[in-house]
Design a protein around this motif. Structure first.
Motif, PDB file in Angstrom:
ATOM      1  N   LYS A 105     112.669 -24.049 -41.079  1.00 30.87           N
ATOM      2  CA  LYS A 105     111.678 -24.370 -42.108  1.00 30.87           C
ATOM      3  C   LYS A 105     111.346 -23.122 -42.912  1.00 30.87           C
ATOM      4  O   LYS A 105     111.254 -22.021 -42.359  1.00 30.87           O
TER       5      LYS A 105
ATOM      6  N   PRO B 299     108.276 -21.763 -45.153  1.00 33.62           N
ATOM      7  CA  PRO B 299     106.866 -22.086 -45.390  1.00 33.62           C
ATOM      8  C   PRO B 299     106.616 -22.523 -46.832  1.00 33.62           C
ATOM      9  O   PRO B 299     107.032 -21.866 -47.778  1.00 33.62           O
ATOM     10  N   GLY B 300     105.956 -23.677 -46.965  1.00 36.52           N
ATOM     11  CA  GLY B 300     105.609 -24.176 -48.284  1.00 36.52           C
ATOM     12  C   GLY B 300     106.713 -24.929 -48.995  1.00 36.52           C
ATOM     13  O   GLY B 300     106.498 -25.404 -50.114  1.00 36.52           O
TER      14      GLY B 300
ATOM     15  N   ASP C 128     102.338 -27.702 -43.157  1.00 30.96           N
ATOM     16  CA  ASP C 128     101.824 -26.419 -43.636  1.00 30.96           C
ATOM     17  C   ASP C 128     100.314 -26.488 -43.796  1.00 30.96           C
ATOM     18  O   ASP C 128      99.752 -27.510 -44.189  1.00 30.96           O
TER      19      ASP C 128
ATOM     20  N   THR D  74      98.957 -21.286 -41.557  1.00 30.62           N
ATOM     21  CA  THR D  74     100.379 -21.123 -41.258  1.00 30.62           C
ATOM     22  C   THR D  74     101.152 -20.581 -42.457  1.00 30.62           C
ATOM     23  O   THR D  74     102.179 -19.926 -42.288  1.00 30.62           O
ATOM     24  N   LEU D  75     100.687 -20.871 -43.680  1.00 28.09           N
ATOM     25  CA  LEU D  75     101.341 -20.304 -44.858  1.00 28.09           C
ATOM     26  C   LEU D  75     101.136 -18.800 -44.918  1.00 28.09           C
ATOM     27  O   LEU D  75     102.018 -18.050 -45.330  1.00 28.09           O
TER      28      LEU D  75
ATOM     29  N   PRO E 209     102.797 -17.564 -40.477  1.00 24.62           N
ATOM     30  CA  PRO E 209     103.560 -18.658 -39.865  1.00 24.62           C
ATOM     31  C   PRO E 209     103.633 -18.587 -38.348  1.00 24.62           C
ATOM     32  O   PRO E 209     103.701 -19.613 -37.678  1.00 24.62           O
TER      33      PRO E 209
END
Length: 634
Positions: A417, A419-420, A457, A461-462, A465
């Motif tokens: 993944k 982020p975002g 997200d 976490t953004l 992470p």
């Protein structure tokens, strides 16, 4: 002209503060280092659930553990620190109880006269007149009370100075500028030592102490610190040992690095030569073999030495794993991790996982129909009694206590993944997300819900992470009956490229998990951007325990790199409406689109002339954009 003569600290006014300053400069950083070292110690005391199974050398192991915990706390450094803090607080108490000398009392005319700070000049004069009637030398007479005439006369002089400080213009200016009605006071250059230490008799003592401090103690401390930082790596591995391990890995084919080779490297570690001067590699190797065979040394002193070697070996194996990670060979890393499990359970390398169960040996193992710990744990109490030869209820309780701390781990889902982002694109910085759960015998597991396997997200976490890695509770130390230390459990995460048989990232450790069957999340940040090549690539994930044999997990994970996606909405947002008087605007009107008016038209000039000139300029400026759009449409 001010008096600049030196004065000595005969009344202990300054040296306590000087001593506290010097002590704090040494005690604060040293204490912080000592506390950090104790908090990082893996031997954190007995685990909450300690098995009742006791190996033959249990009493010796118990004494060794107790001595190790005591020695880690009552070291020479910690004792000196304690003594230093006792002296520090003793000096602080002395300062607190010490009264300030008279010659450093602050001159306060309001306090001397006994009036408030808001008193008027009339009130001040009235108060002074009353005091004069009482304390004036001509009015004293024989009414001295408990004071002498000199004391009362001196007190009256202070009252007069205080009165003038509040009423006389010149005296008040001196008080406001210099804090005293008499103007600037003599400056004292004090020495924070009593005079007897600096006079002719005490000078040799001071010089000797200074020479010992600056010429011997300070260089020795600096050398000790410097040699200590250079002697060991950040993982606690001696630099000589680290160099030998690295050289062996670099010059040997990885398929030839077996358990015997690793044991030889352990036996040659510099740590054992420092811990036990005069010990040979052969003696260390013999102690290691004795331990891995679950045998007891004949001599008690040798048994203690064996336990010390084993406890230090766990640290060396951790450093060995760190060095092996730089070579990225999967087989080498697996060999080290399997050897670590063998040391935790005191079993020869490549032993069957069932042999770590108490009361089970090779002979009984040959008669067992079950082949895994999970199958053995699932058996009933009576059946376990029968196959393991357990007769007493106490032994059965000890067996159950040991079995209850053997975890099982299940990888539910793994994916990459960014982020975002909804997709993983070329050149992006992605991380691996692992959804897994850990359970102990007796825990009922229900099928996971799909929503719990997704990763949404959030602002946290953004920004960070990996913050979810420590969200779950930390694992408790495990009880390995033969290991002389309480081991802090963890799972080493290996991300493997099966085509090249190499790890993609250095091993990371999982130390915080939910142990009641809830889903835990662990993320591995990829250190390098993803390649530009599009496609779907298969990788492997391994979770390997550092405590138990046969509780590892393996799963495939697919890295799918997709081209960046640009939606029609995003294109419309990026391209603004064209001007109505441009060619692009005319084409937009024909298509039924929107246009905008120019904001830079000059309303003061003739509209027709302005439109003609601006139209010509706009045509020339927008030709390039128009051609681009036409090419895109074609």
């Amino acid at each position: 002209m001010s008096d600049s003569r030196y004065s000595y600290d005969e009344n202990a006014e300054a040296w306590p503060y000087f001593a506290m300053t010097l002590l704090s400069l040494v005690l604060v950083p040293t204490t912080y280092k000592a506390v950090s070292k104790l908090s990082r110690s893996s031997d954190k005391g007995p685990p909450e659930l300690e098995s009742q199974y006791k190996p033959p050398n249990y009493e010796i192991i118990k004494r060794f553990r107790k001595k190790s915990r005591k020695s880690s706390l009552f070291t020479t450094t910690n004792v000196l620190l304690l003594a230093g803090w006792i002296i520090f607080f003793g000096v602080a108490f002395f300062v607190y109880t010490q009264e300030a000398p008279d010659d450093v009392q602050r001159f306060d005319p309001y306090e001397i006269l006994g009036v408030t700070y808001t008193a008027s000049e009339k009130e001040i004069k009235s108060k002074y007149r009353k005091l004069s009637l009482k304390f004036h030398p001509d009015k004293i007479g024989n009414n001295l009370g408990n004071s002498t005439r000199e004391e009362l006369e001196s007190q009256f002089v202070e009252m007069t100075k205080a009165y003038k400080s509040l009423t006389d213009e010149v005296t008040r200016k001196n008080y406001l500028d210099y804090g005293h009605p008499d103007g600037p006071q003599p400056m004292k250059h004090g020495i924070a030592l009593p005079k007897w230490l600096v006079d002719e008799k005490g000078t040799p003592m001071v010089i000797l102490a200074y020479a010992c401090l600056v010429g011997i103690a300070l260089p020795f401390v600096v050398w000790q610190w410097w040699s200590g930082t250079k002697k060991y790596t950040k993982n606690g591995l001696h630099t000589v040992t680290a160099a030998n391990i690295f050289e062996k890995f670099a010059k040997t084919d990885f398929e030839n690095i077996t358990n015997d080779v690793l044991l030889d490297l352990l036996s040659d570690a510099e740590e054992f030569k420092i811990l036990y001067p005069g010990i040979t590699n052969e003696e260390v190797h013999a102690h290691l073999n004795t331990y891995l065979s679950r045998e007891k040394e004949q001599d008690a002193a040798d048994e203690i030495k064996k336990l010390g070697i084993v406890s230090r070996s766990m640290t060396i194996l951790e450093g060995m794993l760190d060095i092996a990670s730089s070579f990225k060979n999967v087989d080498l890393i697996r060999t080290i991790l399997l050897l670590t499990q063998s040391f935790a359970q005191a079993l020869p390398p490549n032993s069957h996982e069932l042999l770590q169960i108490p009361f089970l040996d090779e002979k009984k193992l040959a008669c067992l129909k079950v082949k895994t710990i999970k199958e053995l744990v699932a058996m009933g109490d009576d059946e376990q009694r029968k196959v393991l030869g357990i007769e007493s209820a106490e032994d059965l309780k000890a067996l159950k206590s040991f079995e209850s701390q053997i975890p099982s781990v299940e990888i539910l889902k793994a994916f990459f993944k960014v982020p975002g982002e909804s997709t993983v694109t070329p050149g992006s910085l992605a991380h691996l997300v692992i959804k897994f759960r850990v359970a102990f015998p007796g825990t009922k597991l229900s099928p996971p819900e799909l929503k719990d396997l997704e990763e949404e997200d959030s602002p946290e976490t953004l920004k960070k992470p990996l913050s979810t890695n420590n969200k779950a509770p930390a694992l408790n130390p495990v009880y390995a009956p033969f290991l002389p230390i309480y081991l802090q459990p963890k799972w080493n995460v290996l991300l493997i490229n099966p085509r090249e048989n190499k790890i993609v990232e250095p091993p990371t450790s999982i130390t915080h998990v939910y142990t009641n069957g809830d889903i835990s999340t662990f993320k591995v940040q990829l250190s390098a951007p993803l390649p530009d090549q599009l496609g779907k690539f298969r990788l492997l994930i391994e979770l390997r325990s550092n405590c138990f044999i046969g509780v590892d997990a393996l799963s495939s994970v697919y890295l799918e790199i997709s081209p960046p996606q640009t939606t029609e909405e995003e294109i419309d947002d990026d391209i603004s409406d064209p001007d109505e008087d441009s060619i692009a605007g005319a084409m937009a009107v024909m298509r039924g689109g929107k246009t905008k008016r120019r904001a830079d038209e000059d309303e003061d000039e003739d509209n027709e002339d302005e439109n003609e000139s601006s139209s010509d300029e706009e045509d020339s400026d927008t030709d390039i954009n128009t051609d681009t759009e036409d090419e895109g449409d074609s």
